[in-house]
Design an enzyme around this catalytic site. Structure first.
Site, PDB file in Angstrom:
ATOM      1  N   CYS A 155       0.848  -1.180   0.000  1.00  0.00           N
ATOM      2  CA  CYS A 155       0.000   0.000   0.000  1.00  0.00           C
ATOM      3  C   CYS A 155       0.891   1.239   0.000  1.00  0.00           C
ATOM      4  O   CYS A 155       1.986   1.224   0.562  1.00  0.00           O
ATOM      5  CB  CYS A 155      -0.891  -0.020   1.235  1.00  0.00           C
ATOM      6  SG  CYS A 155      -2.016   1.372   1.373  1.00  0.00           S
ATOM      7  N   HIS A 337      -9.327  -4.624   3.161  1.00  0.00           N
ATOM      8  CA  HIS A 337      -8.190  -3.773   3.528  1.00  0.00           C
ATOM      9  C   HIS A 337      -8.536  -2.302   3.352  1.00  0.00           C
ATOM     10  O   HIS A 337      -8.311  -1.483   4.254  1.00  0.00           O
ATOM     11  CB  HIS A 337      -6.994  -4.153   2.650  1.00  0.00           C
ATOM     12  CG  HIS A 337      -5.773  -3.319   2.898  1.00  0.00           C
ATOM     13  ND1 HIS A 337      -4.754  -3.720   3.722  1.00  0.00           N
ATOM     14  CD2 HIS A 337      -5.413  -2.092   2.435  1.00  0.00           C
ATOM     15  CE1 HIS A 337      -3.813  -2.782   3.760  1.00  0.00           C
ATOM     16  NE2 HIS A 337      -4.189  -1.782   2.968  1.00  0.00           N
ATOM     17  N   GLU A 338      -9.097  -1.942   2.187  1.00  0.00           N
ATOM     18  CA  GLU A 338      -9.388  -0.533   1.918  1.00  0.00           C
ATOM     19  C   GLU A 338     -10.478   0.012   2.833  1.00  0.00           C
ATOM     20  O   GLU A 338     -10.408   1.158   3.288  1.00  0.00           O
ATOM     21  CB  GLU A 338      -9.791  -0.363   0.455  1.00  0.00           C
ATOM     22  CG  GLU A 338      -8.727  -0.776  -0.549  1.00  0.00           C
ATOM     23  CD  GLU A 338      -7.411  -0.046  -0.352  1.00  0.00           C
ATOM     24  OE1 GLU A 338      -7.416   1.099   0.126  1.00  0.00           O
ATOM     25  OE2 GLU A 338      -6.364  -0.640  -0.670  1.00  0.00           O
ATOM     26  N   HIS A 341      -9.037   1.088   6.041  1.00  0.00           N
ATOM     27  CA  HIS A 341      -8.479   2.434   5.973  1.00  0.00           C
ATOM     28  C   HIS A 341      -9.577   3.492   6.072  1.00  0.00           C
ATOM     29  O   HIS A 341      -9.439   4.485   6.782  1.00  0.00           O
ATOM     30  CB  HIS A 341      -7.722   2.620   4.666  1.00  0.00           C
ATOM     31  CG  HIS A 341      -6.345   2.033   4.670  1.00  0.00           C
ATOM     32  ND1 HIS A 341      -5.487   2.130   5.737  1.00  0.00           N
ATOM     33  CD2 HIS A 341      -5.666   1.352   3.700  1.00  0.00           C
ATOM     34  CE1 HIS A 341      -4.336   1.542   5.437  1.00  0.00           C
ATOM     35  NE2 HIS A 341      -4.417   1.051   4.215  1.00  0.00           N
ATOM     36  N   HIS A 347      -1.673   1.064   8.798  1.00  0.00           N
ATOM     37  CA  HIS A 347      -1.071  -0.236   8.506  1.00  0.00           C
ATOM     38  C   HIS A 347      -0.622  -0.924   9.794  1.00  0.00           C
ATOM     39  O   HIS A 347      -0.242  -0.268  10.761  1.00  0.00           O
ATOM     40  CB  HIS A 347       0.129  -0.072   7.575  1.00  0.00           C
ATOM     41  CG  HIS A 347      -0.268   0.220   6.163  1.00  0.00           C
ATOM     42  ND1 HIS A 347       0.415   1.093   5.361  1.00  0.00           N
ATOM     43  CD2 HIS A 347      -1.308  -0.246   5.411  1.00  0.00           C
ATOM     44  CE1 HIS A 347      -0.176   1.153   4.173  1.00  0.00           C
ATOM     45  NE2 HIS A 347      -1.217   0.354   4.184  1.00  0.00           N
TER      46      HIS A 347
END
Length: 624
Positions: A155, A337-338, A341, A347
């Site tokens: 990322c 994962h996104e 965020h 992370h």
């Protein structure tokens, strides 16, 4: 010792480990344990130079870019409205020219705002810290293992972000609204960025969009949504060309559900409201896409990018695949994962974490690691709620040697839904809650008052209670009896079998120590002798008389929600509201003889003992 069993049958909703539902042409739900393999060849390059990390120069670029030498002022450096600075570019060239000549101590080396290196020791310290975080041998040298770690697909967000000091909450909110989180392998050169006055989603947002909350998570300041129901949408102009639209929506629904199963947030798909009312918009694109300031650069480089409390874009040049595919890039993994965020997570350098910066080929199903759950709960808190009944479901099975063994699973019932609790992992099963009508055939569809398992050398019978009736359950056929082997028909009236017991009851449990069923009603408890089939003399008694408080006054007293014996903890627990009380066990009394028999230890919050028992939005519950 608990032994969990999982039979991979669609109809066996209690024991099959529901990893992830996949979508087929008729919309069926299937349990799968497939491997998700990234079959593309990745080349991790530095965002400024487009080169792999091969030598000292490129390693300094990498460590500086991702904040290892000095935490990056990410909200400033990432501003797409900031034009490249010729001065800064010259400074950057001076830095790397000096490093290449190994003149760390001969001159002061400066970099742009991405960090600076004053001497070789700073570089070595940064390199060691990077090696430590990645589980490498800590040498302080740019060895092959370290270069390989730097060249993994990752990322684009820096791993160490500078804290913002002396900012008002409004300034902090504005700054984080502008913070992009780019999941990429090759970061765009500044000269390739599309400069725009407003982000695409800002043009659609009214000034009074919901308030954000500022929270400190470790060394990183993050933002959280303050409301508890978030709307999301796969925008119409952003459908993928690779997967059917319904499959895309289904995968995103799974990704949101993963987070909803561990925090008190509801995610609702909204396909009709004005776009400015949608909290999280998702879409696919290539190159210059969706009015975004970031450009996707082919395939094998940038999978997706996202913004804190903002939107997620996916690179449609990538070979995204469904969860049950053995090749390509798992769209579910990237989406989870996104979304992490978007919810405010940085992370996390831990193998198995969905938030680790590197995209690593998966050999098992996508799951949230314990550290993912812990960190997201630091931001949004843990799920809380009352329960109708809690119990361990015990049954006998033959092992591969033909020997009889006992197995059990723990279940929590609330309204019309239930959760299987994995005691060894201290969490609920993925994919829960599930409708009672699907998992427990023949019993009432909601609000079960009690579960009782009578278990002696000669008896083995399971009962569910609701209102004035009770049902006997056929464990072998996994459904309630209409007529049991003895010829009794169900449901039956409580008063017909358990004479002297009031109905309806609040809750009940079977105590194997004295072979009595204890029924609770208001502030009284009734003991029923299953061998004599009659109420025990001297009962009813007040609950606090039979189960006294260890600490005076710390007692539920009446109207209990649930009582159950846990084989995992070898203890009895009382539940009321958001709290539980543990009953003093024989082991506790051996260790401390002054403790009262059946005493109740001080109350504790349910979330301290049982985690992730979360409701999810009704639209997510109807996925099976």
């Amino acid at each position: 010792m608990e032994v969990a069993t999982y039979r991979l049958k669609t109809v066996d909703m209690k024991e099959s480990r529901l990893r992830w539902y996949t979508w087929d042409c008729v919309g069926r739900r299937n349990a799968v344990r497939r491997r998700h393999i990234f079959d593309l060849v990745f080349t991790a390059t530095d965002g400024a130079t487009g080169k792999e990390v091969r030598d000292l120069v490129s390693s300094v670029q990498f460590l500086s870019k991702y904040g290892w030498i000095r935490p990056v002022k990410w909200e400033e450096d990432s501003d797409p409205n900031a034009l490249p600075s010729a001065t800064n570019n010259q400074e950057s060239r001076d830095v790397f020219d000096g490093v290449q000549e190994e003149t760390f101590t001969a001159r002061k080396l400066e970099s742009n705002s991405r960090g600076n290196v004053n001497d070789k020791s700073s570089y070595v310290m940064a390199l060691k810290e990077f090696q430590r975080a990645n589980g490498l041998r800590i040498t302080g040298e740019l060895d092959e293992a370290t270069k390989a770690a730097m060249n993994r697909p990752r990322c684009g967000v820096p791993d160490k972000i500078a804290k913002k000091e002396n900012l008002t909450e409004t300034q902090q909110q504005t700054s984080y609204n502008e913070m992009p989180i780019v999941s990429n392998i090759t970061t765009l050169n500044n000269s390739e960025a599309v400069i725009r006055k407003k982000r695409f989603w800002e043009l659609l947002m009214p000034p009074a969009r919901q308030k954000r909350s500022l929270i400190v998570l470790g060394e990183m300041r993050g933002m959280t949504f303050s409301k508890r129901t978030l709307k999301w949408r796969l925008i119409g102009e952003g459908y993928s060309s690779q997967l059917p639209t319904e499959e895309q929506r289904y995968i995103f629904k799974l990704a949101f559900r993963m987070w909803s199963e561990v925090i008190p947030l509801d995610f609702e798909e909204d396909v009709s409201s004005p776009e400015y009312m949608v909290d999280i918009k998702l879409g696919f694109g290539t190159g210059h896409h969706l009015g975004c300031s970031q450009k996707f650069d082919g395939d094998g480089h940038e999978f997706a990018h996202a913004w804190f409390l903002g939107d997620v874009h996916f690179n449609d040049n990538e070979h995204f695949t469904a969860p049950n595919s053995d090749n390509g890039i798992s769209l579910l993994k990237v989406a989870v994962h996104e979304i992490g965020h978007v919810l405010g997570l940085p992370h996390i350098y831990k193998t198995g974490s969905i938030m680790q910066p590197n995209y690593i080929p998966q050999t098992s199903s996508v799951e949230l690691d314990s550290i993912d759950r812990k960190n997201i709960q630091q931001l949004y808190g843990a799920c809380q709620g009352t329960f109708d009944t809690v119990f361990d479901w015990v049954r006998k099975e033959r092992n591969s040697y033909g020997e009889w063994i006992l197995r059990f699973n723990t279940y929590f019932f609330r309204a019309s839904w239930y959760w299987l609790y994995e005691n060894r992992n201290n969490r609920t099963r993925y994919g829960d809650p599930i409708s009672l009508s699907l998992g427990w055939q023949g019993i009432p569809k909601e609000h079960i008052d009690a579960f009782v398992h009578v278990w002696t050398k000669t008896k083995d019978a399971t009962y569910f209670f609701k209102g004035t009736q009770y049902w006997r359950y056929d464990n072998d056929n996994d459904k309630a009896y209409l007529q049991d082997p003895q010829g009794d028909r169900y449901p039956k009236a409580i008063s017909e079998t358990f004479t002297g017991i009031p109905n309806p009851i609040d809750t009940a449990f079977y105590d194997r120590r004295d072979q009595n069923i204890y029924f609770f009603k208001n502030n009284y408890v009734y003991a029923y002798d299953i061998n004599k089939n009659q109420r025990v003399n001297g009962y009813p008694k007040r609950i606090n008389e039979v189960f006294p408080a260890v600490v005076p006054g710390d007692h539920p007293f009446s109207n209990l929600d649930a009582v159950y014996f846990s084989y995992s903890h070898n203890s009895i627990f009382f539940f009321k509201g958001m709290h539980f009380w543990k009953v003093v066990s024989d082991k506790d009394r051996r260790q401390n003889p002054s403790l009262p028999y059946n005493g109740l230890f001080p109350k504790r919050n349910v979330t301290e003992q049982w985690s992730d028992i979360c409701n999810v939005h009704i639209s997510m519950l109807r996925m099976n």
